[in-house]
Scaffold this active site. Structure first.
Site, PDB file in Angstrom:
ATOM      1  N   GLY A  42      23.609  25.875  33.744  1.00 52.73           N
ATOM      2  CA  GLY A  42      23.193  27.259  33.682  1.00 52.73           C
ATOM      3  C   GLY A  42      22.539  27.592  32.355  1.00 52.73           C
ATOM      4  O   GLY A  42      22.105  26.703  31.613  1.00 52.73           O
ATOM      5  N   ASP A 199      30.437  13.245  25.782  1.00 52.17           N
ATOM      6  CA  ASP A 199      29.032  13.665  25.820  1.00 52.17           C
ATOM      7  C   ASP A 199      28.574  14.069  24.415  1.00 52.17           C
ATOM      8  O   ASP A 199      27.987  15.131  24.208  1.00 52.17           O
ATOM      9  CB  ASP A 199      28.839  14.823  26.804  1.00 52.17           C
ATOM     10  CG  ASP A 199      27.372  14.998  27.214  1.00 52.17           C
ATOM     11  OD1 ASP A 199      26.575  14.058  26.994  1.00 52.17           O
ATOM     12  OD2 ASP A 199      27.032  16.059  27.758  1.00 52.17           O
TER      13      ASP A 199
END
Length: 432
Positions: A42, A199
């Site tokens: 998003g 990540d």
């Protein structure tokens, strides 16, 4: 309406979404000022708190994307009906996967934040100056969106890589050293809490206005057992993934994989390019697996030696954080001292368990008040929409009649007053 596991984080189950007097979109108590950037699930916005005026970042999660990720993970990890391993198309495996997906959907109905419960469980316990802090989680039932209110890092990512060429402006060595050591301290703290980030990359390293680096985005993070840091499944961005993840060899050391990713970041900081590249994901992963390093500046021996040890293809011999602390490039030959591990991890919290993940928000026995509040919010929005559409139609009819020289149909003052009353916020709709 929900029992909150940590009072420091607010949970708004039915967030009111509308506009303020200046025409800005408002989510709960936060007015969206402008867009800051896009993430994998998003958009990230700059927002202002309506009461305090404090500025935050608002991270948007589209539930549809989260569900796809969850379904993909389930399909890849659900044991087959023939004794375990990756799920293959077979009656037992598919049935088990379907049952798991149905269970997940049931959990989502009972807990609107279940799709990000691991991220919430991790975020609620972290207290470190180099980690982005979560302040509030909001659920928008109308748009099927979750929002996280987090620390604002005004300067954005520490380094912006060109996605086409995988290059960027090198960071001055002094700044690169400062950012690297701050990221190292954040990673040490995470690992001390049995958390693997999975990540680590420049996009997830944000700078505040005073140049403090903060690691963000715990969407891929995972918890591991206190006795072993083994994690399963590939996760992260290919160019920053360790070779053992690219080779899909099952369980790997999550902490060693994080150190590899940090090594790739350091290489990018100094040289302005990524060490492993390719024109496709497969080519990038092949380059990572090959592990061939080229150093644009061979004269920088101390730095290059550290990079060689961080980017060691063998996770068993890869340098550890304890060893990185003592490396001459990090200590600047004894002229720079990192905070001790004890000091760095002084805000150590109780270990995060699977129970913490499952009970981030514990629904009360009677869920009906929540359901009724959501229904009331939807009716409220529908009334506003229908009123606006009616007034627009009447205005169009009035303009048409005026153009034909006939008497205009006017909007009665009572209608406008009623619309104003209908659009006033109802405090009972935001259940916290």
């Amino acid at each position: 309406m929900y029992k909150v596991a940590n009072p420091d984080i607010k949970y708004t189950v039915a967030a009111q979404v509308g506009e303020d007097a200046q025409g800005l979109m408002v989510v709960g108590q936060y007015a969206i000022v402008r867009e800051l950037g896009h993430g994998s699930f998003g958009t990230v916005y700059l927002v202002k708190h309506a009461v305090t005026g404090e500025m935050f970042a608002l991270k948007e999660y589209h539930k549809a994307s989260l569900r796809k990720r969850l379904q993909s993970t389930t399909m890849n990890t659900t044991p087959s009906g023939r004794g375990g391993g990756p799920m293959r198309p077979g009656r037992g495996g598919l049935f088990a996967a379907r049952q798991r997906l149905l269970q997940q959907r049931s959990e989502e109905d009972a807990d609107p934040f279940s799709l990000i419960k691991t991220e919430l469980a991790i975020s609620k316990k972290l207290q470190h100056p180099n980690l982005v802090r979560l302040h509030e989680a909001l659920n928008d039932t109308e748009q099927d969106v979750l929002y996280l209110v987090i620390d604002l890092c005004e300067k954005g990512p520490v380094q912006a890589l060109n996605t086409g060429s995988a290059t960027s402006e090198p960071i001055p060595p002094k700044d690169a050293h400062r950012y690297f050591t701050q990221a190292l301290m954040a990673l040490e703290y995470l690992h001390e809490q049995d958390i693997v980030h999975r990540d680590i990359k420049p996009d997830n390293m944000l700078l505040t206005k005073d140049d403090t680096l903060k690691i963000s985005d715990f969407g891929e993070s995972t918890l591991h057992d206190q006795n072993s840091d083994m994690v399963h499944g590939s996760s992260g961005t290919p160019a920053f993934m360790a070779p053992e993840l690219c080779q899909n060899e099952g369980g790997v050391s999550g902490e060693a994989a994080d150190i590899w990713s940090l090594g790739v970041c350091l290489y990018s900081f100094i040289y302005g390019t990524l060490p492993f590249q390719g024109d496709s994901v497969i080519e990038i992963m092949d380059s990572v697996s090959a592990g061939k390093l080229h150093f644009p500046d061979p004269a920088n021996e101390q730095l290059n030696e550290l990079l060689l040890r961080m980017l060691d293809s063998n996770p068993d011999s890869r340098i550890t954080i304890a060893e990185i602390r003592k490396h001459p490039w990090v200590t600047q030959n004894g002229t720079f001292a990192l905070p001790s591990k004890r000091s760095n991890c002084k805000n150590s919290v109780t270990a995060i368990t699977q129970e913490d993940v499952d009970s981030v928000i514990q629904p009360i026995f009677d869920i009906m008040p929540v359901i009724l509040a959501v229904a009331k919010l939807r009716r409220f929005r529908r009334r506003i929409r229908e009123k606006r559409e009616r007034l627009e139609r009447e205005a169009q009819e009035r303009d048409l009649l005026l153009s034909e020289g006939q008497s205009a149909v006017t909007v009665q003052p009572d209608d406008l007053q009623q619309m104003t009353e209908d659009t006033q916020p109802d405090a009972s709709l935001a259940l916290e």
